[in-house]
Design a protein around this motif. Structure first.
Motif, mmCIF file in Angstrom:
data_model
loop_
_atom_site.group_PDB
_atom_site.id
_atom_site.type_symbol
_atom_site.label_atom_id
_atom_site.label_comp_id
_atom_site.label_asym_id
_atom_site.label_seq_id
_atom_site.Cartn_x
_atom_site.Cartn_y
_atom_site.Cartn_z
ATOM 1 N N GLY A 91 0.847 -1.246 0.076
ATOM 2 C CA GLY A 91 0.191 0.040 0.075
ATOM 3 C C GLY A 91 0.883 1.111 -0.132
ATOM 4 O O GLY A 91 0.385 2.380 0.486
ATOM 5 N N ASN A 99 0.308 -6.229 -2.140
ATOM 6 C CA ASN A 99 -1.077 -6.275 -2.119
ATOM 7 C C ASN A 99 -1.761 -5.989 -3.511
ATOM 8 O O ASN A 99 -2.763 -6.913 -3.756
ATOM 9 C CB ASN A 99 -1.624 -5.048 -1.357
ATOM 10 N N THR A 130 6.480 -0.778 5.363
ATOM 11 C CA THR A 130 5.426 0.358 6.013
ATOM 12 C C THR A 130 6.205 1.716 5.999
ATOM 13 O O THR A 130 7.446 1.546 6.115
ATOM 14 C CB THR A 130 4.964 -0.067 7.217
ATOM 15 N N ASP A 132 5.500 3.694 8.539
ATOM 16 C CA ASP A 132 5.476 3.815 10.207
ATOM 17 C C ASP A 132 6.637 3.421 10.589
ATOM 18 O O ASP A 132 6.565 2.214 10.801
ATOM 19 C CB ASP A 132 4.215 3.412 10.590
ATOM 20 N N GLN A 145 0.360 -4.623 8.628
ATOM 21 C CA GLN A 145 -0.178 -3.366 8.858
ATOM 22 C C GLN A 145 -0.883 -2.661 7.783
ATOM 23 O O GLN A 145 -1.799 -1.950 8.155
ATOM 24 C CB GLN A 145 1.102 -2.345 9.513
ATOM 25 N N GLY A 146 -0.347 -2.710 6.653
ATOM 26 C CA GLY A 146 -1.052 -2.057 5.404
ATOM 27 C C GLY A 146 -2.510 -2.327 5.096
ATOM 28 O O GLY A 146 -3.077 -1.734 4.519
ATOM 29 N N GLN A 148 -4.553 -2.056 7.378
ATOM 30 C CA GLN A 148 -5.367 -1.053 7.938
ATOM 31 C C GLN A 148 -6.017 -0.033 6.983
ATOM 32 O O GLN A 148 -7.175 0.239 7.092
ATOM 33 C CB GLN A 148 -4.641 -0.411 8.916
ATOM 34 N N THR A 149 -5.363 0.130 5.674
ATOM 35 C CA THR A 149 -5.642 1.246 4.920
ATOM 36 C C THR A 149 -5.872 0.574 3.411
ATOM 37 O O THR A 149 -6.514 1.093 2.469
ATOM 38 C CB THR A 149 -4.667 2.295 4.786
ATOM 39 N N HIS A 150 -5.313 -0.620 3.183
ATOM 40 C CA HIS A 150 -5.454 -1.330 1.936
ATOM 41 C C HIS A 150 -5.470 -2.519 2.014
ATOM 42 O O HIS A 150 -4.559 -3.542 1.763
ATOM 43 C CB HIS A 150 -3.907 -0.930 1.065
ATOM 44 N N SER A 151 -6.829 -2.971 2.223
ATOM 45 C CA SER A 151 -7.051 -4.680 2.242
ATOM 46 C C SER A 151 -7.218 -4.887 0.999
ATOM 47 O O SER A 151 -7.320 -4.283 -0.114
ATOM 48 C CB SER A 151 -8.429 -4.849 3.146
ATOM 49 N N LYS A 203 -11.371 -5.674 11.637
ATOM 50 C CA LYS A 203 -11.389 -4.587 10.428
ATOM 51 C C LYS A 203 -11.926 -4.856 9.391
ATOM 52 O O LYS A 203 -12.555 -4.097 8.823
ATOM 53 C CB LYS A 203 -9.940 -4.169 10.498
ATOM 54 N N THR A 204 -11.682 -5.979 8.879
ATOM 55 C CA THR A 204 -12.040 -6.499 7.726
ATOM 56 C C THR A 204 -13.103 -7.427 7.417
ATOM 57 O O THR A 204 -13.754 -7.794 6.392
ATOM 58 C CB THR A 204 -10.898 -7.093 6.880
#
Length: 298
Positions: A91, A99, A130, A132, A145-146, A148-151, A203-204
């Motif tokens: 992501g 991804n 990441t 972060d 961790q990615g 979180q924003t790019h499933s 989350k997903t």
């Protein structure tokens, strides 16, 4: 049964894999195919393709050769798209974003091998995947961790519903991490696992199955403490399906010694490992298949 897929010579080996799958089926064993290596002499892959003859197009053709023979097998329950991509990102808008490649590979397999009705396992990436810098490092294949924003999303809900996130979560026997050396180890690990992959189901809505963990599990070792804590975490968070490496006395960096007898200490460790796995998954599912009705029995 986790079959590791070597793409060098895969067109010849696909016949052998088909026979192996049938043998597993006769014992009620499910098969997961994993793209482990592109060449037998390779170490850990860095990306899902390489610069020595295995382009993304060739990787797809390798999968096609295998799936043409195995896609319709009742006991092929999943494919693990690529193993431990140490240099991949997730992501970040880069050509190394795993991804995006995973989404394309899933769509290719679902479109071209419609008889395969199984799951698509997607591992994480390496520690550098990441933006972060405060995020805890992880094993290769453990960094999700990615999500979180790019499933993972192919744009087709019926296909996306078959995606399983599959982190690797090895401990001190496999790698050195600063959080293995803190005073609060292993009590510090649940928060780290939660950041690395534990958030994903809520989350997903997708499941998480740890695709590789384990170690020698020697008494009183840091690795024994780590594995005990991970088992507790997986039980408490309903993630008890797993793949364990391994209980045969061989370890990731040990030379392969066919027919080697286990030492007495290894047998003791093996019994302890089996006890740990029984606590984690006390009632594993056993399946059978009827050729007459084409029904799978549980």
């Amino acid at each position: 049964m986790h079959l590791r897929l070597y793409l060098k010579g895969i067109f010849l080996f696909s016949c052998t894999l088909s026979t192996y799958s049938r043998t597993c089926a006769s014992y009620g064993l499910l098969v997961l195919l994993c793209d482990k290596r592109h060449h037998l002499e390779d170490g850990v892959k860095q990306l899902w393709y390489d610069g020595v003859g295995n382009s993304e197009e060739r990787i797809l053709r390798g999968w096609d050769a295998v799936m043409n023979r195995l896609a319709s097998k009742w006991n092929l329950f999943a494919v693990d798209l690529a193993d431990e991509l140490g240099a991949a990102t997730w992501g970040m808008g880069l050509s190394s974003d795993w991804n995006i490649a995973a989404e394309q590979l899933i769509k290719h397999l679902a479109t071209n091998h419609s008889s395969f009705a199984g799951l698509f396992f997607v591992q994480g990436v390496g520690a550098s995947g990441t933006t972060d810098s405060s995020f805890p490092k992880s094993n290769q294949g453990g960094h999700l961790q990615g999500v979180q924003t790019h499933s993972i999303s192919t744009g087709q809900p019926s296909i996306d519903g078959r995606v399983v996130y599959s982190p690797h979560a090895f401990g001190p026997d496999y790698t050195e991490e600063s959080y293995f050396q803190t005073d609060d180890f292993p009590r510090n690990m649940p928060l780290i696992w939660q950041k690395q992959f534990g958030f994903i189901p809520n989350k997903t809505g997708h499941p998480v199955i740890v695709g590789a963990w384990g170690g020698r599990y020697e008494p009183s070792s840091l690795d024994e403490q780590y594995q005990n804590e991970l088992a507790r975490y997986l039980i408490e968070n309903c993630m008890t399906s797993n793949f364990y490496w391994s209980v045969n006395g061989q370890w990731a960096f040990d030379p392969i010694e066919p027919n080697r007898r286990l030492s007495e200490s290894e047998r003791q460790n093996q019994n302890a490992q089996l006890g740990l796995l029984k606590r984690l998954q006390p009632r594993p599912t056993r399946l059978s298949y009827s050729q007459n009705t084409r029904f799978v029995g549980i």
